[in-house]
Each structure stands twice: as structure tokens, then as C-alpha cells.
Design a protein around this motif. Structure first.
Motif, PDB file in Angstrom:
ATOM      1  N   ILE A   1      11.253 -10.105 -84.584  1.00  0.00           N
ATOM      2  CA  ILE A   1      10.325 -10.789 -85.493  1.00  0.00           C
ATOM      3  C   ILE A   1      10.098 -12.231 -85.044  1.00  0.00           C
ATOM      4  CG2 ILE A   1       9.978 -11.551 -87.884  1.00  0.00           C
ATOM      5  CD1 ILE A   1      11.565  -9.092 -88.791  1.00  0.00           C
ATOM      6  N   THR A   2      11.183 -12.876 -84.629  1.00  0.00           N
ATOM      7  CA  THR A   2      11.089 -14.252 -84.129  1.00  0.00           C
ATOM      8  C   THR A   2      10.186 -14.318 -82.888  1.00  0.00           C
ATOM      9  OG1 THR A   2      13.335 -14.576 -84.914  1.00  0.00           O
ATOM     10  CG2 THR A   2      12.483 -16.220 -83.415  1.00  0.00           C
ATOM     11  N   GLY A   3      10.343 -13.332 -82.012  1.00  0.00           N
ATOM     12  CA  GLY A   3       9.498 -13.254 -80.813  1.00  0.00           C
ATOM     13  C   GLY A   3       8.030 -13.066 -81.190  1.00  0.00           C
ATOM     14  N   LEU A   4       7.784 -12.226 -82.178  1.00  0.00           N
ATOM     15  CA  LEU A   4       6.406 -12.028 -82.648  1.00  0.00           C
ATOM     16  C   LEU A   4       5.833 -13.350 -83.160  1.00  0.00           C
ATOM     17  CD1 LEU A   4       6.809  -8.722 -84.761  1.00  0.00           C
ATOM     18  CD2 LEU A   4       5.650  -8.940 -82.534  1.00  0.00           C
ATOM     19  N   PHE A   5       6.648 -14.027 -83.960  1.00  0.00           N
ATOM     20  CA  PHE A   5       6.185 -15.283 -84.569  1.00  0.00           C
ATOM     21  C   PHE A   5       5.861 -16.325 -83.497  1.00  0.00           C
ATOM     22  CE2 PHE A   5       6.815 -19.502 -86.326  1.00  0.00           C
ATOM     23  CZ  PHE A   5       6.082 -19.446 -87.502  1.00  0.00           C
ATOM     24  N   ASP A   6       6.830 -16.563 -82.604  1.00  0.00           N
ATOM     25  CA  ASP A   6       6.607 -17.571 -81.559  1.00  0.00           C
ATOM     26  C   ASP A   6       5.430 -17.163 -80.673  1.00  0.00           C
ATOM     27  OD1 ASP A   6       8.745 -18.912 -82.610  1.00  0.00           O
ATOM     28  OD2 ASP A   6      10.136 -18.442 -80.979  1.00  0.00           O
ATOM     29  N   GLY A   7       5.312 -15.855 -80.434  1.00  0.00           N
ATOM     30  CA  GLY A   7       4.240 -15.340 -79.566  1.00  0.00           C
ATOM     31  C   GLY A   7       2.859 -15.605 -80.147  1.00  0.00           C
ATOM     32  N   ILE A   8       2.664 -15.271 -81.392  1.00  0.00           N
ATOM     33  CA  ILE A   8       1.323 -15.479 -81.958  1.00  0.00           C
ATOM     34  C   ILE A   8       1.014 -16.955 -82.181  1.00  0.00           C
ATOM     35  CG2 ILE A   8       1.100 -13.168 -83.021  1.00  0.00           C
ATOM     36  CD1 ILE A   8       1.800 -14.472 -85.738  1.00  0.00           C
ATOM     37  N   LYS A   9       2.061 -17.730 -82.443  1.00  0.00           N
ATOM     38  CA  LYS A   9       1.838 -19.173 -82.616  1.00  0.00           C
ATOM     39  C   LYS A   9       1.454 -19.815 -81.280  1.00  0.00           C
ATOM     40  CE  LYS A   9       2.555 -19.869 -87.031  1.00  0.00           C
ATOM     41  NZ  LYS A   9       1.491 -20.372 -87.920  1.00  0.00           N
ATOM     42  N   GLN A  10       2.015 -19.274 -80.208  1.00  0.00           N
ATOM     43  CA  GLN A  10       1.666 -19.785 -78.887  1.00  0.00           C
ATOM     44  C   GLN A  10       0.196 -19.480 -78.586  1.00  0.00           C
ATOM     45  OE1 GLN A  10       2.860 -17.741 -75.345  1.00  0.00           O
ATOM     46  NE2 GLN A  10       3.706 -19.571 -74.394  1.00  0.00           N
TER      47      GLN A  10
ATOM     48  N   SER B   1      -2.367 -18.598 -86.289  1.00  0.00           N
ATOM     49  CA  SER B   1      -1.973 -17.191 -86.436  1.00  0.00           C
ATOM     50  C   SER B   1      -0.935 -17.049 -87.551  1.00  0.00           C
ATOM     51  CB  SER B   1      -1.358 -16.673 -85.127  1.00  0.00           C
ATOM     52  OG  SER B   1      -2.275 -16.761 -84.069  1.00  0.00           O
ATOM     53  N   LYS B   2      -0.947 -15.875 -88.177  1.00  0.00           N
ATOM     54  CA  LYS B   2       0.017 -15.649 -89.260  1.00  0.00           C
ATOM     55  C   LYS B   2       0.764 -14.339 -89.086  1.00  0.00           C
ATOM     56  CE  LYS B   2      -2.082 -18.284 -92.994  1.00  0.00           C
ATOM     57  NZ  LYS B   2      -2.852 -18.192 -94.235  1.00  0.00           N
ATOM     58  N   LEU B   3       2.022 -14.365 -89.501  1.00  0.00           N
ATOM     59  CA  LEU B   3       2.847 -13.155 -89.436  1.00  0.00           C
ATOM     60  C   LEU B   3       3.221 -12.746 -90.863  1.00  0.00           C
ATOM     61  CD1 LEU B   3       4.524 -11.070 -87.796  1.00  0.00           C
ATOM     62  CD2 LEU B   3       6.385 -12.750 -87.741  1.00  0.00           C
ATOM     63  N   PHE B   4       2.945 -11.481 -91.194  1.00  0.00           N
ATOM     64  CA  PHE B   4       3.324 -10.966 -92.515  1.00  0.00           C
ATOM     65  C   PHE B   4       4.418  -9.909 -92.360  1.00  0.00           C
ATOM     66  CE2 PHE B   4      -0.967 -12.564 -93.035  1.00  0.00           C
ATOM     67  CZ  PHE B   4      -0.854 -13.308 -94.203  1.00  0.00           C
TER      68      PHE B   4
ATOM     69  N   GLU C   1       4.582 -13.793 -96.346  1.00  0.00           N
ATOM     70  CA  GLU C   1       4.200 -14.416 -95.086  1.00  0.00           C
ATOM     71  C   GLU C   1       5.479 -14.965 -94.474  1.00  0.00           C
ATOM     72  OE1 GLU C   1       1.204 -17.553 -95.000  1.00  0.00           O
ATOM     73  OE2 GLU C   1       1.790 -17.997 -92.925  1.00  0.00           O
ATOM     74  N   ILE C   2       5.697 -14.630 -93.229  1.00  0.00           N
ATOM     75  CA  ILE C   2       6.906 -15.110 -92.544  1.00  0.00           C
ATOM     76  C   ILE C   2       6.581 -16.463 -91.935  1.00  0.00           C
ATOM     77  CG2 ILE C   2       8.613 -14.627 -90.759  1.00  0.00           C
ATOM     78  CD1 ILE C   2       8.091 -11.646 -91.215  1.00  0.00           C
ATOM     79  N   THR C   3       7.092 -17.495 -92.588  1.00  0.00           N
ATOM     80  CA  THR C   3       6.776 -18.862 -92.166  1.00  0.00           C
ATOM     81  C   THR C   3       7.784 -19.362 -91.139  1.00  0.00           C
ATOM     82  OG1 THR C   3       8.197 -19.709 -93.894  1.00  0.00           O
ATOM     83  CG2 THR C   3       5.875 -19.381 -94.468  1.00  0.00           C
ATOM     84  N   LYS C   4       7.465 -20.513 -90.574  1.00  0.00           N
ATOM     85  CA  LYS C   4       8.369 -21.125 -89.599  1.00  0.00           C
ATOM     86  C   LYS C   4       9.745 -21.362 -90.235  1.00  0.00           C
ATOM     87  CE  LYS C   4       8.687 -24.913 -86.253  1.00  0.00           C
ATOM     88  NZ  LYS C   4      10.125 -25.030 -86.467  1.00  0.00           N
ATOM     89  N   GLU C   5       9.738 -21.753 -91.486  1.00  0.00           N
ATOM     90  CA  GLU C   5      11.008 -22.035 -92.166  1.00  0.00           C
ATOM     91  C   GLU C   5      11.869 -20.764 -92.221  1.00  0.00           C
ATOM     92  OE1 GLU C   5      10.622 -23.255 -96.222  1.00  0.00           O
ATOM     93  OE2 GLU C   5      12.792 -23.625 -96.309  1.00  0.00           O
TER      94      GLU C   5
END
Lengths: 556, 556
Positions: free
Chosen positions: A89-98, A103-106, A122-126
Motif C-alpha cells: 500500500i505504501t508503494g502504491l501511495f508513493d508511486g501515484i504521488k510521484q 493523485s489519491k489512494l482509497f 482515503e489513505i493519506t500521507k499521515e
């Protein structure tokens, strides 16, 4: 009050190592078109839009793959937890933010139900930062609901539209990934522009094939179990008075047990696939164990360790027949009679309803185990084989056999036992560096596949016995791993579950040493997972994968 | 074949940190003469030669304390293994070799029996080097024979003379150390010039007092158990469908359970001493648990974790009465009748023989547990309380109570459970840095006491929450910790077993948070023991000891 443990605080700062191609920019390289594992015709008919897709791998590209606009993606955790899920999930988050800051991850909550019932966050940076390199699936929870019906997909489409989600990533085992492909196909058939990507999860290690080196979580879970087995073996050798029968989690395949045996070198290891290949009955297994125990006793060693895979009973035909017969009786009109029988009469009552062989087998079982078979049922009323205390079952049967051998004069000594079940202790451990790196890379890879518009793929990272730099990110079409199987009377597409290959290098290595390990005390003590320190304790992959894949590793 | 695991290879190179005084040369400083904990008159009568000795501590001295000749010493491991035992032995070895190269260390095999039966090995450099910083007692084995009779001491003297052994070091718990003092006294009475020194061992953490901060092994064992409890809690929170009832080893005291609770913050923790202080019956405990489960269920939380100390049943008066009554019947002339009763009739049969209250209690127990009470006996024919599956007992009783509450309308929801017993998994783990340093220092300290001609002392290392440099090595007279207790009808000297102090800082901290932990999910995930990395994961002592001793640590 401790908000988080010191280790968790430190681990949150760990940067997982990723394949070169994912570090700056990548090119998506398409390989040859693929065919199903078997039954290509039928699979193609069921998956007209997702069949025959090409293999994918990523190479370093020149540009940073930034998008003009953000993309929203959704993620679902499916089935039992495995260490590393949070890293995907962390990889997905960093990937789409890059790709784009907006971009948003749910995350859909408590598994597939979250998609169907529109429960999500919503899976936020926090949230992501709080869960970097942690174990468990508690960030969004997991569940076992099967996502396979059009009504479920339609409910999913509603929320995916509402959240403007372009792709869903499903993190699960073989069945969840088969269903991921069904959803990908359904979306394409409906003309929905929503991609579906799978990720190979399961501590059992049975989602593996020529394209997938390992399912994630296997490395960590086997390291935790091996730490504990090693400790138990030390105890065994310190006190020299107990046989420790240790059951290890693993639904069907014996990969976990084999890996722990390679790491710890216990006296007895049962490998279900090996027992099936030899066509052994339960008595053969009991004799095998009793003979080793008697041989050691003859040398004055009244102690030892035995590893038992959780799924073994399903590989023993007579046991299978017993279970089938009990299930049949329970589902018959007379089945409810059993409920009315007093607890202490149940085993005898049921014995009368069974074939002669099954009746004998049921009555030969330790009383508590026989009762478990008759009392614990799943929601469909079936016997829950996984609830049976297999480790106690074998202690009971082996003890009985040893008493016979005592009379025959082939055993003398004590047989004092302790039983253990290692399962929940390992499914949610902090992921090892291997799993942390592997999972984070899988998440980043999934983003690359999504950015390229792909669907019906499983994200893959290969060459994992080598440094991260040399790992290869890519994707394999889900249909490539499928064939048709009869389940519940119906022919359905499934992704092949990989069992222990008794002709493979890992088993062969074990086979070559098992006799020596049985009689001598060759115990090994792996100790806990290390996150800091020299590479040989921090970054080593499993022995199974090293024996199977790494030709540079040589073992005697 | 792996000779040793990569971690073991690396750990063998670790140099334990030791108090300053032990690094070059030391001076033995004698403090005030001591008195027994209680019953000084009787203790003095029994131990005329070893009573009233002064406290000892070591200070840095100028010379290296080399001897002109080597000294031979013997070592015995007594009772259940605890992480760090090998380090005590390693410390002894390095210590005597530093005094003189020709010194020899002999290990008596499989516990006190080795001394009595003259089974021993010389512990050579090769053996020591293979076991540096490893867990387990397998270097020389351990045993539970009590070393307390003059005949045993006399047999010991024979072999001690033969090997020219000047001092024996006994590594054990409270009873073994009491016996160590009896042997020291016996030797002096006989005019034998053989010293006896004890070392405080037990994972239970119950050998502690104003002079002993902690028994060794407690730090490591609680770290292993906490790793696993943390993992189980993550699993619990990921799947949200099970209550995990976790029994923790620990013969009588609840120190282990308290420490694990402080580290992991589970929903329910039973502390035997707290239950006794409140004068709770078993029903009160069951109600306490059921109420928390019902409150959580009301908030939609059908999951949680509960820690149960192994020794709890002995703190519950009605259970104690039940056990006593069963024991009484079993030892009566009619006792053998039970053997003849069919298994399934046993509980009913026994119920008839008991008082009304005990009969009710026995019949209220889960069937398997009731049967365990009647079937497992120790060599004296007594019920083996420690063999009872306490975790299953409470699952059964709590489930029954919840069903009543369901009818009363105070509980609705599911109560699905998993049980665990954590014990053997932690007794032989690789010692944490704390235990590795502490134990090695104890070994080195024992040598200093021996070199000074002292006997009847326990080696101590204090100030262990501070860096090794600031730790203080010394010795406390064994008689100082003694008082008289009635055991088996006789008044005997014993070393005080320390129970959890319900007025102490560690329990007080727990008490302050338990309600919050019960209802919210404040789970903490300590992760595995670290041997490499930052100090906060490698070198931190237990929270119990930090709360009790370290005034610089402040917790909210």
C-alpha cells in the motif's frame, strides 16, 4: 503510554530497496503474448478481453514518468494477513504521488466487503507514514468475502465512479487473484475504463510459478516460526525430556514446513506432498514417526522435535474418506440426531454410521480429536479439518503405536510430549527486509502497470535472490496462470496453487539430510529477524528460494 | 548442512559489556554484616558458618588480580533453562583464565545429578567459544533434582576433591540457591575448603529483592513473548474476528505477564497477585473478563487479547480447595477407584466425592479441563495444576457467562476465540544484550568472589538500568534473603520468592491504564529482539525494572 514501540518508530524510517527501473523513470517492455497454464480454449472463452496478453517487464527509461493529472486508485486486502501488506500500500501511495501530487489512494475496508458495501477511507500521507514497514493488515483491515458475482462488481462500479478511481489493486492469494481477473474482464465487457491489478500474497508460499518467485509474507512468517522452533529445539536439548510436536500453519501446501525444516534441522518433518507421493496411509506416517522415536530412545535420546504441516490430514486418503462420510451423514436427514446424543456418546454413536474402515479410524483417534471432528462445523455444516489439533492427533496415535512396540520389544523408554501450534504468531510480524523491499516494489510496480493502462495483470518482481538493483519489475497476465478445475460440482477457472515439488531442489536437499537429522542432533537456531546489522542476517531470502533459484548458492 | 546459523556465528563475536571493576583489577569491599529477611535466630542456628556475612561490592583496583596458581571451579545448571546461562559459564571461564592460564572449569552434566553421580566434562575454550551469547542450557544440560541431602553433598565432595575443585557455582532459582547455601554450610561444617556461590536465574523474574534487581532470563523471555503477543494483536486488529486468550509461562508470580502487558497494552490482563489482593473468586475473574468483552461487543468490537498468567489457578481459593480435595481423595485408600471408572464417567464420579462447592466448580469446568485435573498426575500422585490448559478453562467459563449475559440482555455479539500458550518459545532464546551482559558479568563477579575466598554468597550486578560502566558487581550472603516457611509439614529455610508488588510502580502504572487499554485498541508491537542497531532497540531493560528502579525514566 507508548504510542508506538521503539522498533516501529525506527522501522518507519527504513527506505525499502527497489529495482533500478522504479527509481527514476521506466519503459514498459512488452514481451510475447501468453497462453493459459492449461485449458486455453475454455479460459479464452471466459476471459475474451484479458486472455493472451503479453508478458511485461520494466526497464530504466529516461524521463520521470510524471502525469499531467493525478490518478485515483483503490486497494483491497483479501484473506489472511501476511507481513508486507502495508508496504504494498505504501508503494502504491508513493508511486501515484510521484506520478502526480494530486493523485489519491482509497482503501476499501475489511476486504472485498468494503468495495461492495462502499466502506472506504482515503489513505493519506499521515496514515501511510504511520504504517511504513509495519506488519499486519490493520491499516484498512482484511476479509474473506469472495468478490466474484456481477452484482458485487456492479456495486463496486458505483463507488469507483463516485471516487473517480481508475484502477483497483487486489492484494490476495490464488482465489482472490482469479477473482481480480474476473472483475477486470467484467469491467472491460461493460466498457468500464477501470483497471484491475493483483498482487501475490500468502504466507503459505503456494502462489508461485515460473513468473512469480514467491508470494509475499512467506519469508517473514517462516523466519518467525524458525526463530521459535530454534528456541524450542534449544529447550529440548537443554532438558532432554520432551518430544515437541509442532504444527505449522499453511492451508494445503507444506512450503512453510519445508522452509522451517531447512532452517532448523529438526528430527522429524512431515511434508504432505511427499506423503502423498509415497501413497502413505495415516498408519505409515505414525509408524515412520514411532520408528524414529524408538531409534533415538535406543540411543538414550528421549527427546526430539517434529514439524507437522497444518494441511496434512487432507493428504491422507483414509482421513479424507472419514471426513467425507461424516459430512455426508451430517447433511443427511438423520444428521441432526448427532446433536441429541450426549457428548460422551457422540464418538460411539457416529462410529455406527460409518463404513468399517472409517469407524475404526475414528475410534482409534484420541478422544478429544474425535470429538473435535464431530463438534466443530463450518457455516455449511461441514467438519472443520483446519480446527483439528493435528499435533495432538499425532501425539495420541504415536503414543499408542509406541505402546504396541513396547510390547513387541522394539521400544523402551519414555515418550513425554509438548505440543505447539505456530500460526497467528507469524502472520502479522514486522516484515523482514526481504518482504519490506519486495512488497514496496510490488506496490510501485503496480502503479507502473496502471500508468501504462494495463489490466488483468499481476504485479511481479523477479530475481529477488539478488541485490535490489538487479531485481526485475514487471507483470504477468492473470489468465496465463489459470486452468479449469472442478469445484463444488462446477468447472471453474483457477490460478494454480503451487505445492511442494518433491522433485525440486529444496525438497531434494531436505530428503538428502533427513535421516541424519532424525538420529543426530543437528538443530540449528536461526534467532529473531534482524533489521539492522550485517547483510547475512538482514537481507537473506529463504533457503527454499535460494535452493530453487540461486545457482550461485551451493549447499552441501 | 549448516553448522551454525548466521546469527549464531555473528553473536559469538559479541563482547558483553561489564562493570568497570571487572575490566582490569578489582578490590573486594566488605560492607555491613547482614541479617536474615526474617527468623534470624532459626536461620543462624541452621547456618552457623554462613550467617551474618557482610555485603560485598567490587571497586576498581590497581593491580590485575592474577593468581600464582590456577584454580579449578565447577558449575551446575539447575531447573528450567533461561537465556543467559551460557554467558554465566563463559564469564566464569574467562574470569578464571584471566586469573591464571592453568585454571580449569568443570561442568556437571544435566543439573545437580551430575555432581552426585560424577558426570562432568571439562569446559574447554573450544566449548566456550561455540556457546558465546547463545541461548539454552545445552552446553552441559540442566535438571531438577534437589541438592539438599548430606549423602548428596558427600558424593559431591568425592568428585570435587578428585578434580581439585575449589568452588562450585550453582546457577538456579530460589530453591536451588537455598540449597547452594546448605551445601556451603555443610562444606564448612565438615572443614572442607570448597566454596559455593549462587547465581540468580529464572525467566519468572521472582528471584528479586533489595539486593537483586532481576533474575536473568526475564528480560529475554519477556521480549520474545512480547514480540509474539504484538504479532497476535496485529492479527487480531487486521481480521477483527477473534478473542485471543494467551497463557504465559511463570510458575507462581505474574511478573512475566505484567511486563508483557506493559510492553503490548492488551485489552485484558490478569495479575494473580492483584486478584488475590482483591480476594476474588473464579467467578469474579470470569465476570471481569466477560464484562470487558461485552462492553467491547457493544461498540462493535468482537475481538481482543487477554493475557493469563500460568500460575493464576493457585491464587483462586475455590480452585485451591478443589485441587486439595481431589488430591486428598486420590491419596485415600479408595483413590484407586477413579482409575477403574470409564473416562467419560470420571468427572461425574469424582464430583460425588467432593464437597458441594468443589463439586459444582468441577462440573462447571469445560469437560477437557475437568478431565485434565483427574488424569494428569505428578510422580507423587498429585494433580498437576501446571498441566491444566488455563487459557481454555477461561475461554470455556467466559463463554458460558456470556451466554447467560445474552439471555439477561447484557451481551450481544460473537465470541470467537483462539488460544495460545507461550512458554517453551522463550526459555532458550538467544539472550538479549541485557541478559548477555548481565549474565557474563555475573560469571565474572562469581570468579571475583571465589578469588577472595568467599562462600555462601549470591553473585550480584546492580544498577543495570544504567550503562555497563556504571553497574556495580558484588555479592549478597544467601542467608540474608532467607526466612523459615512450612513446606510439606516441615519448617524449612527458603529464599523469598518475590511476587508482583501491587503497591509498586510497575503495577501502579499498569493499573492506571488498564481501563483505557481494555476498551480502546492501544496495542503496541514491540517486534523481535535486536542485537544490532540503535541503543533503544538493543539495550533497553524491561519496563518493569525501569519503572521500579530508574527514577530518570518518566512515563505518563
Amino acid at each position: 503510554m507508548f504510542e508506538v514501540s521503539p522498533l516501529q518508530k525506527l522501522r518507519s524510517q527504513y527506505s525499502p530497496k527497489i529495482p533500478k527501473a522504479l527509481r527514476c523513470g521506466w519503459k514498459v517492455i512488452k514481451g510475447a503474448n501468453t497462453q493459459a497454464e492449461r485449458d486455453g480454449g475454455q479460459i479464452k472463452e471466459m476471459f475474451p478481453h484479458t486472455y493472451g496478453l503479453p508478458m511485461i517487464h520494466l526497464e530504466e527509461g529516461e524521463m520521470v514518468n510524471a502525469l499531467k493529472d493525478g490518478i485515483n486508485i483503490g486497494v483491497i486486502l483479501s484473506g489472511g494477513p501476511a507481513p508486507g501488506g502495508h508496504n504494498v500500500i505504501t508503494g502504491l501511495f508513493d508511486g501515484i504521488k510521484q506520478l502526480h501530487e494530486s493523485s489519491k489512494l482509497f482503501g476499501f475496508l475489511m476486504g472485498p466487503d468494503g468495495l461492495v458495501n462502499h466502506n472506504y477511507i482515503e489513505i493519506t500521507k499521515e496514515i501511510v507514514d504511520k504504517h511504513r514497514n509495519t506488519g499486519g493488515f490493520d491499516m484498512i483491515g482484511s476479509g474473506r468475502t469472495k468478490l466474484e458475482k456481477p452484482e458485487q462488481f456492479d456495486r463496486g462500479i458505483e463507488i469507483l465512479h463516485k471516487l473517480n478511481i481508475r484502477a483497483v489493486v487486489i492484494i490476495g492469494g490464488d482465489d482472490s487473484n482469479t477473482n481480480a481477473c474476473m472483475m477486470a474482464e467484467y469491467f472491460l465487457q461493460k466498457g468500464e475504463n477501470i483497471q484491475v491489478i493483483g498482487c501475490p500474497k500468502t504466507i503459505d508460499g503456494d502462489l508461485k510459478n515460473e513468473d512469480i518467485e514467491c508470494s509475499f509474507g512467506f519469508d517473514t512468517a517462516t523466519k518467525v516460526y524458525s526463530e521459535l522452533i530454534g528456541n524450542i529445539q534449544r529447550d529440548c536439548l537443554s532438558s532432554k525430556k520432551n518430544w515437541h510436536f509442532i504444527k505449522l500453519m499453511g492451508r494445503t501446501a507444506s512450503h512453510i514446513t519445508l522452509e522451517c525444516a531447512l532452517k532448523c534441522q529438526p528430527n522429524i518433518t512431515l511434508i504432505s506432498e511427499n506423503i502423498q507421493a509415497k501413497d502413505w496411509r495415516i498408519n505409515d506416517v505414525v509408524n515412520y514417526m514411532a520408528n524414529i522415536i524408538a531409534q533415538r530412545a535406543a540411543e538414550g535420546k528421549m527427546y526430539g522435535t517434529a514439524l507437522i504441516p497444518e494441511g496434512i490430514l487432507e493428504f491422507l486418503p483414509s482421513f479424507r474418506v472419514l471426513i467425507d462420510e461424516i459430512n455426508e451423514y451430517l447433511s443427511s436427514p438423520q444428521g441432526s440426531h448427532l446433536e441429541m446424543v450426549m457428548k460422551r456418546e457422540k464418538v460411539r454413536f457416529m462410529s455406527i454410521q460409518l463404513s468399517e474402515d472409517s469407524s475404526k479410524l475414528l475410534q482409534s483417534l484420541p478422544y478429544e480429536v474425535a470429538l473435535q471432528l464431530l463438534e466443530d462445523r463450518d457455516p455449511h455444516g461441514n467438519v472443520m479439518v483446519s480446527k483439528v489439533d493435528t499435533e495432538k492427533l499425532f501425539v495420541g496415535l504415536v503414543a499408542k503405536r509406541l505402546e504396541e512396540m513396547r510390547i513387541e520389544g522394539t521400544f523402551s523408554g519414555k515418550f513425554s510430549t509438548q505440543t505447539h501450534f505456530l500460526g497467528y504468531e507469524g502472520r502479522c510480524a514486522f516484515p523482514s527486509n526481504y518482504d519490506a523491499d519486495y512488497c514496496y516494489s510490488l506496490g510501485r510496480t503496480a502503479v507502473a502497470l496502471i500508468a501504462d493502462g494495463l489490466t488483468g495483470y499481476m504485479a511481479t518482481v523477479r530475481n529477488t535472490t539478488h541485490p535490489a538493483d538487479e531485481c526485475i519489475a514487471g507483470g504477468v497476465p492473470l489468465t496465463k496462470m489459470m486452468y479449469m478445475e472442478r469445484r463444488g460440482g462446477q468447472l471453474v477457472p483457477v490460478i494454480k496453487k503451487s505445492l511442494v515439488n518433491v522433485d525440486g531442489k529444496a525438497f531434494e536437499y531436505f530428503e538428502r539430510h533427513r535421516e541424519k537429522w532424525a538420529l543426530e542432533d543437528c538443530y540449528n537456531y536461526p534467532g529473531p529477524i534482524a533489521f539492522y546489522g550485517p547483510r547475512q542476517i538482514c537481507d537473506e531470502p529463504t533457503l527454499t528460494i535460494r535452493l530453487e533459484l540461486d545457482s550461485t548458492t551451493s549447499f552441501e
